[in-house]
Structures are given as structure tokens and as C-alpha cells.
Scaffold this motif. Structure first.
Motif, mmCIF file in Angstrom:
data_model
loop_
_atom_site.group_PDB
_atom_site.id
_atom_site.type_symbol
_atom_site.label_atom_id
_atom_site.label_comp_id
_atom_site.label_asym_id
_atom_site.label_seq_id
_atom_site.Cartn_x
_atom_site.Cartn_y
_atom_site.Cartn_z
ATOM 1 N N CYS A 278 -8.846 11.608 -23.285
ATOM 2 C CA CYS A 278 -10.206 12.133 -23.314
ATOM 3 C C CYS A 278 -10.452 13.047 -22.119
ATOM 4 C CB CYS A 278 -11.219 10.988 -23.295
ATOM 5 S SG CYS A 278 -11.326 10.165 -24.884
ATOM 6 N N GLN A 279 -9.921 12.611 -21.007
ATOM 7 C CA GLN A 279 -10.081 13.422 -19.809
ATOM 8 C C GLN A 279 -9.334 14.745 -19.956
ATOM 9 O OE1 GLN A 279 -9.701 11.193 -16.295
ATOM 10 N NE2 GLN A 279 -10.134 12.930 -14.985
ATOM 11 N N ARG B 32 0.814 -1.208 0.000
ATOM 12 C CA ARG B 32 0.000 0.000 0.000
ATOM 13 C C ARG B 32 0.850 1.262 0.000
ATOM 14 N NH1 ARG B 32 -5.519 -0.276 3.516
ATOM 15 N NH2 ARG B 32 -6.428 -2.024 2.424
ATOM 16 N N LEU C 194 -6.270 6.263 -24.148
ATOM 17 C CA LEU C 194 -7.442 6.926 -24.713
ATOM 18 C C LEU C 194 -8.222 7.649 -23.628
ATOM 19 C CD1 LEU C 194 -9.159 7.399 -27.268
ATOM 20 C CD2 LEU C 194 -10.456 5.352 -26.686
ATOM 21 N N SER C 195 -8.444 6.977 -22.528
ATOM 22 C CA SER C 195 -9.270 7.642 -21.533
ATOM 23 C C SER C 195 -8.489 8.747 -20.814
ATOM 24 C CB SER C 195 -9.957 6.625 -20.631
ATOM 25 O OG SER C 195 -9.319 6.356 -19.519
ATOM 26 N N ASP D 26 -11.033 18.404 -19.851
ATOM 27 C CA ASP D 26 -10.607 19.490 -18.969
ATOM 28 C C ASP D 26 -10.370 20.778 -19.752
ATOM 29 O OD1 ASP D 26 -10.766 17.776 -16.893
ATOM 30 O OD2 ASP D 26 -8.596 17.469 -16.659
#
Lengths: 496, 167
Positions: free
Chosen positions: B124-125, B76, B120-121, B129
Motif C-alpha cells: 500500500c505504501q 541493537r 499488504l501495508s 508513493d
């Protein structure tokens, strides 16, 4: 039911048809040479990251963009993306708090959709604050005191579920449901029959798991399970259990229901340990094979100050059990890493969860002037805080977060006043006829709480110990206090 | 010894890449599986864009390998540190793209063509923005969209959510 299956079929057919046309638009777009020639699916992808406000603005770009933004599947996709606002999904929670003098919030989902009641004219509404739109719900058959909204992932349809009590010969309860935008009236649910006896001396508790559209309503008396009713809002069927499996708890164990990672569970405290039995699969009535044992109360030894305090588990979520110490401090126990997290920043916890969506229903309208004033981000923040501190749902009876009693009057004409929740009320000794500690949901007859002066007296009681809730057609007593302090601070012998 | 593949850009530049790196592209992975990837793999992507694509893939590959070597203990904490590093790298990567919109859009198309869902994502983000606060006219220009509403229709649709047009 039959009728609904037909509707689902029709929707599927429409969706399939829609898909076909979608493909053809895609082809036509890739054929048209654009500067960047961005295919529709990439445009969709980009749009799914945008905030609602931008999308409402971009609807006027072209017909294609408008259709895309209004597409039901796009709305769904957008909902789960939530743009760059990182949002952890939270279960939608029935709640109960006032926004202002007129509106009360009965439910808030993880995308900010609200179910509201207009306290003045007893009308019910769904509000989407992101699009600033309202949907007027038909009037329920009985005044609801638990509302729950759920979206069927398969059909995309929303359903609103209402639990009510009413009084004919005996105090009784029931439930009804409505598919938003399709039903023009509330439909009684078969599950109602299982709730008939819920109006009597009962402590109720609910656990909702919106992902599978289930809501549990549990009836507990004297810390023994009487009945647990599970209602599947998807197929609108109910299942009932009335006993827990043998061998987990002894007869003397005091059981309380709570929510373990979205599942209904029961706990008891044995030798300072927290023992939890989780209902893993309600459909099959399958409980966890062994109890979860949390050395919750021994870990307290690390800090001398918090030994032997009144400590109660609230719920378990995201690998943490949330406890409340002495009804004020909130601590979390990470049961995976086995450590305590103190000074839990509940504000941060809450803020993470504010979402928005484009959801719109047939017949939705723009908010009117009065409704517009509801939205003020600052208010929202304050409201959230208050909910956290003050008034969780009326049903979350095992919650010691609030050491306050709710006096629940079912209405002026009803010769019964129900103590909704009453826990130890420090210092409020002048409660006279009302027992000092009353079981949650216990109905106190007229002999005990008089009706009119009764009301006056009740007001006094309210001032001492409780908040009166409206429930019947006319409100006998309005909510007088937004309790945020221990009760005795509100003690006043009489109220004008 | 890692298996290498040769990718040929649309302007005939050759890029030698490890199989593991390039397999993130579903398109190429499929070509390899089908046995269609012999010799040079020709791609309809310019060398400038392809270099960017590979920069992304290598960074991602790096991350996956490290994760595999981790044992669960202390994961973690390590993940958190790694997340910080990746964030920093991503910020730099996106700043460069924001400065050159043509590269950004080419990369967007390339990631779609090569089927790189993560890239891609991410892009896209990034575009989202950039456009979130813009007015319709700016977006029409940016995406080369023709306004097919009549003035009356546009007026009506704008009026439905008039407040959304205020800054």
C-alpha cells in the motif's frame, strides 16, 4: 458534563451507523468488476499513506473517494500512519513564540495543528497548515497564557484548554475548556478552584501527556512542592496532591519538577547524582517504588572540561535524559545503555517530528490572504530553531536553556508586574529595585516596578534582562527582544 | 524436520512450503488450525503472484529466526545492520514491482486475500508513493474509477483546495 456524555453517545451512535453503511459500500464495490477490483479497505489502506495534498486533490475523483477521505475514522487512521514520512510521535507542547507581528503560536501538536493568537485583535484560532484552513475560536473569558490542545481518541473530538490569571482583589488564576466545533463558548472548569492561588508567588511547571489527555500544573516555592494539580481533559476532572511520599527526599533537598518519559517527576541532585521520583499513576497517586538514580554528574569525568559545570536535566524521553551544560551545550545521557551522547543534533530531533493531518472542524474556513503568508517552510524551520534556543514555554521554569528573564506584565491597568522568570543575570547590575535574582513567577509590586515611566523603566529593564509579555487587554510593552543571546549582550541603559 | 505444505496456484502449479513460512498468512494459518489443510491447498492466486508472495514470506521468516537466536547483548547494533540488509532487499523487491504494475496489483490483492498484513501495508505504501504526485485523471484510469460528479460539483470540490492541484 452531562451534556458532554450525551454528545459522546450521539457520536458513537453516528459512528456505528456509519460503520454499517460502510460495510454495504464495501460489498457493492467488490461486486462491481473493476480492472483490478481493489476492495475499499485496500484503497483506504493505500490512501492512508498519502500526503494531505494528494488526498485533497483526490477528493474530486468520485463521491466514494470523497466520502472516504472525509471520513472521521479515515482521518484518524491517516494521522497515525503519516504516509511515508516517518514520524515519531511527540507530545504536543504548549509553546509561545511569534510567527510575525500579528500571530503568536500558543500550542503545536504532533500533527502540525497550531493554536494561534492574533496579537492585534486578540482573537484565537486553530490552524491546520496542511489543509491551509483556519478555525476561529470563541474569545476566552480571560487572556490565556497557557493553551493546550488535546484529541480524545475515543470521540475524535479536540479540546482546547486554557490557563489564565486575572486580577480582581488579589491576583488569581483559573482555567477553562472548549470542545472544538461543539461548544460556542468556553466552559469554566472545576479545576479552576485549585488554581486560584496560582496567581501569587508561584513557580509553575507543567507536564502534559496528551495520550491520556492529562496536564499537570505544579506549583513550587523555594524548591518545595506546594501543590500539583492534575487535570484530566477527557473527563474534565482534577486531582490535587500537596505532599510527596516520605522517605525519598530529605527536607533539605531542593526539588524541581521535570518530565520523565511523559510523566510528572521531581528531581534533586545529591552528591553529583540525579535522583528522580516519578509519579507513575496520578489517578491512584502512586509514585515509583524507588527513586531512579542517575550517576549523571560522575559520568562527566570522562571529559575533564565538563566537570563542575552548571548542569541541569531538562527532560527524559525515549530512554535519554537531556541535560544542558552551562546553559548552552545540550547533551543526552542514554540511561539504558549508560552512555553519553554529545553533540546531539537537535535539528534532526526536531525535523523528525513534523507531521500533518486532514483534521477539519465544523465551520473551518480557508485561510485569508494575510494568514496564507504564515506558511513558508523556511520560516518554519527558522522558527523551530528559535523556539529551541530562545523561548520555550513560559512555564518551563526549570529550564536553564535560556538564561533570560521574562518580565511578565499583566496589563497596563494592573498595578502588578510579574517577573515571570529570572535567573542569574550576569552583568545586569543596574536593576535597581528588582532583586537580582527573583523567584520565578514572583509578583513584584508596583513599588518595585513602576508603572509608567515604570513602563519606560521596565523597558530599560526589559532591555537589560527581560522580555515583556502581553497578558492583559492592552499590551503595555510589546516583546522587545527575541532573546537568543545571553542577557548582558542586550544591556542598554535606556531605550527610547 | 519441518512440516511442509503444498500450495496449489490457480493455474495448478504446486509450491512446497514450510509451515513456518506460510503461517504468516492468517488465512492459511487458520486453515491449518481448523484441520482444513490436508493435501494440496488450492489458492485463488496465480503461480507468478504466489511465487512473489512466498519470496516475501521467506525473507520475513529468515529475519524472525535470526532475531530469536540473538541474545540481548549487541542486539541493537545487529538490528541496525539487519535493517540495512532488509532495506536493500525491499528496495530490489519494490523496484521489480514498480516495473510491472499488473504484478503489483495482483500481489496487493493476494496479500489481502491471504491476510498478510505486513506485505499488504508494504505494498500500500508502495502504491501510495507511486500515485502521490499524480493528477485525478491518471488515478481514475489507474483504479478504474468512474467520475460520478456533475461538472458543476467537480468544479466546486476542486475549487475548495485549488492549491492542491498545483504541482
Amino acid at each position: 458534563m452531562q451534556q458532554h456524555r450525551e454528545i459522546y453517545k450521539a457520536i458513537d451512535a453516528a459512528a456505528a451507523k456509519n460503520k454499517k453503511t460502510k460495510k454495504s459500500t464495501l460489498a457493492s464495490v467488490t461486486e462491481t468488476p473493476l480492472n483490478h477490483s481493489i476492495p475499499t479497505d485496500v484503497v483506504t489502506d493505500i490512501l492512508s499513506f498519502l500526503p494531505v495534498k494528494s488526498l485533497l486533490r483526490f477528493r474530486c475523483l468520485s463521491k466514494e473517494w470523497r466520502d472516504l477521505i472525509e471520513d472521521r475514522r479515515f482521518i484518524q487512521m491517516h494521522m497515525y500512519r503519516g504516509g511515508n514520512r516517518i514520524i515519531k510521535s511527540k507530545v504536543g507542547e504548549p509553546c509561545d513564540f511569534d510567527i510575525d507581528e500579528t500571530f503568536k503560536v500558543l500550542f503545536e501538536d504532533n500533527r502540525g495543528l497550531l493554536v494561534l493568537r492574533n496579537k492585534v485583535n486578540q482573537s484565537y484560532h486553530i490552524r491546520n497548515p496542511a489543509t491551509r484552513q483556519m478555525f476561529d475560536l470563541p474569545t476566552p473569558s480571560f487572556n490565556s497564557f497557557l493553551m493546550f490542545m488535546f484529541q480524545d481518541q475515543y470521540t475524535g473530538l479536540y479540546k482546547v484548554f486554557s490557563v489564565y490569571t486575572y486580577r480582581k482583589n488579589i491576583c488569581s488564576g483559573g482555567c477553562e475548556i472548549l470542545t472544538v466545533g461543539i461548544d460556542d463558548h468556553w466552559r469554566p472548569l472545576e479545576a479552576s478552584e485549585h488554581l486560584h492561588d496560582f496567581g501569587e508567588t508561584t513557580e509553575m511547571f507543567y507536564v502534559s501527556t496528551p495520550s491520556n489527555g492529562a496536564i499537570h500544573i505544579v506549583r513550587i516555592r523555594e524548591q518545595k512542592l506546594i501543590k500539583a494539580v492534575w487535570i484530566n481533559l477527557k473527563n474534565e476532572c482534577a486531582t490535587v496532591i500537596s505532599t510527596l511520599p516520605q522517605g525519598f527526599f530529605s527536607d533539605s533537598d531542593k526539588l524541581s519538577p521535570f518530565c520523565w518519559e511523559g510523566k510528572l517527576s521531581f528531581y534533586t541532585v545529591v552528591n553529583m547524582e540525579l535522583h528522580v521520583l516519578v509519579l507513575e499513576d496520578y489517578m491512584k497517586q502512586r509514585f515509583s517504588e524507588s527513586k531512579i538514580v542517575i550517576p549523571a554528574l560522575t559520568f562527566m569525568d570522562e571529559d575533564e572540561k565538563i566537570i563542575n559545570v552548571n548542569i541541569k536535566p531538562q527532560f527524559a524521553r525515549d530512554g535519554m535524559v537531556i541535560f544542558v551544560l552551562n546553559d548552552e551545550e545540550i547533551i543526552a545521557y542514554d540511561y539504558i545503555e549508560r552512555r553519553i551522547i554529545k553533540n546531539l543534533d537537535m535539528k534532526e530531533y526536531e525535523e523528525m517530528y513534523v507531521g500533518e493531518c486532514l483534521t477539519s472542524f465544523n465551520g473551518m474556513r480557508a485561510e485569508n490572504q494575510q494568514e496564507k503568508q504564515l506558511e513558508n517552510p523556511k520560516n518554519r524551520q527558522r522558527r523551530r530553531k528559535r523556539t529551541q534556543k530562545g523561548q520555550k514555554s513560559k512555564f518551563e521554569t526549570s529550564s536553564p536553556l535560556f538564561q533570560y528573564a521574562f518580565l511578565f506584565l499583566v496589563g497596563e491597568a494592573t498595578p502588578i508586574a510579574r517577573i515571570h522568570r529570572m535567573v542569574e543575570v550576569g552583568g545586569a547590575t543596574s536593576m535597581g529595585q528588582i532583586p537580582r535574582t527573583v523567584a520565578v513567577g514572583e509578583a513584584t509590586s508596583m513599588g518595585q516596578i513602576p508603572r509608567r515611566v515604570e513602563v519606560g523603566e521596565a523597558v530599560a529593564i526589559v532591555a537589560i534582562a527581560a522580555m515583556a509579555m502581553d497578558g492583559g487587554g492592552t499590551m503595555t510593552i510589546h516583546a522587545l527582544l527575541m532573546l537568543q543571546q545571553p542577557l548582558h549582550q542586550y544591556y542598554r541603559p535606556a531605550l527610547g | 524436520m519441518a512440516i511442509m505444505y503444498a500450495l496449489k496456484s490457480s493455474d495448478n502449479e504446486i509450491f512446497e512450503v514450510e509451515q513456518k513460512v506460510i503461517e504468516q498468512s492468517e488465512t492459511i494459518k487458520k486453515m491449518i488450525e481448523d484441520g482444513a489443510a490436508t493435501g494440496e491447498i488450492p489458492l485463488q492466486v496465480s503461480s507468478k503472484t504466489l511465487a512473489k508472495v512466498l519470496e516475501w514470506c521467506k525473507q520475513r521468516q529468515h529475519k524472525t529466526v535470526e532475531n530469536e537466536n540473538d541474545d540481548n547483548k549487541g542486539k541493537r547494533k545487529k538490528e541496525r545492520d539487519e535493517d540495512d540488509d532488509i532495506k536493500e532487499w525491499e528496495n530490489k523487491f519494490s523496484d521489480e514491482l514498480k516495473a510491472d504494475k499488473d504484478v503489483l496489483f495482483d500481489l496487493l490483492l493476494a496479500s489481502n486475500y491471504l491476510d498478510l498484513p505486513a506485505l499488504l501495508s508494504f505494498l500500500c505504501q508502495l502504491v501510495a508513493d507511486m500515485v502521490a504526485g499524480k493528477m485525478p485523471e491518471e488515478i481514475r484510469r489507474m483504479f478504474n474509477i468512474e467520475n460520478d460528479f456533475t461538472p458543476e460539483e467537480e468544479k466546486a470540490i476542486t475549487a475548495e483546495h485549488g492549491w492542491a492541484f498545483q504541482p
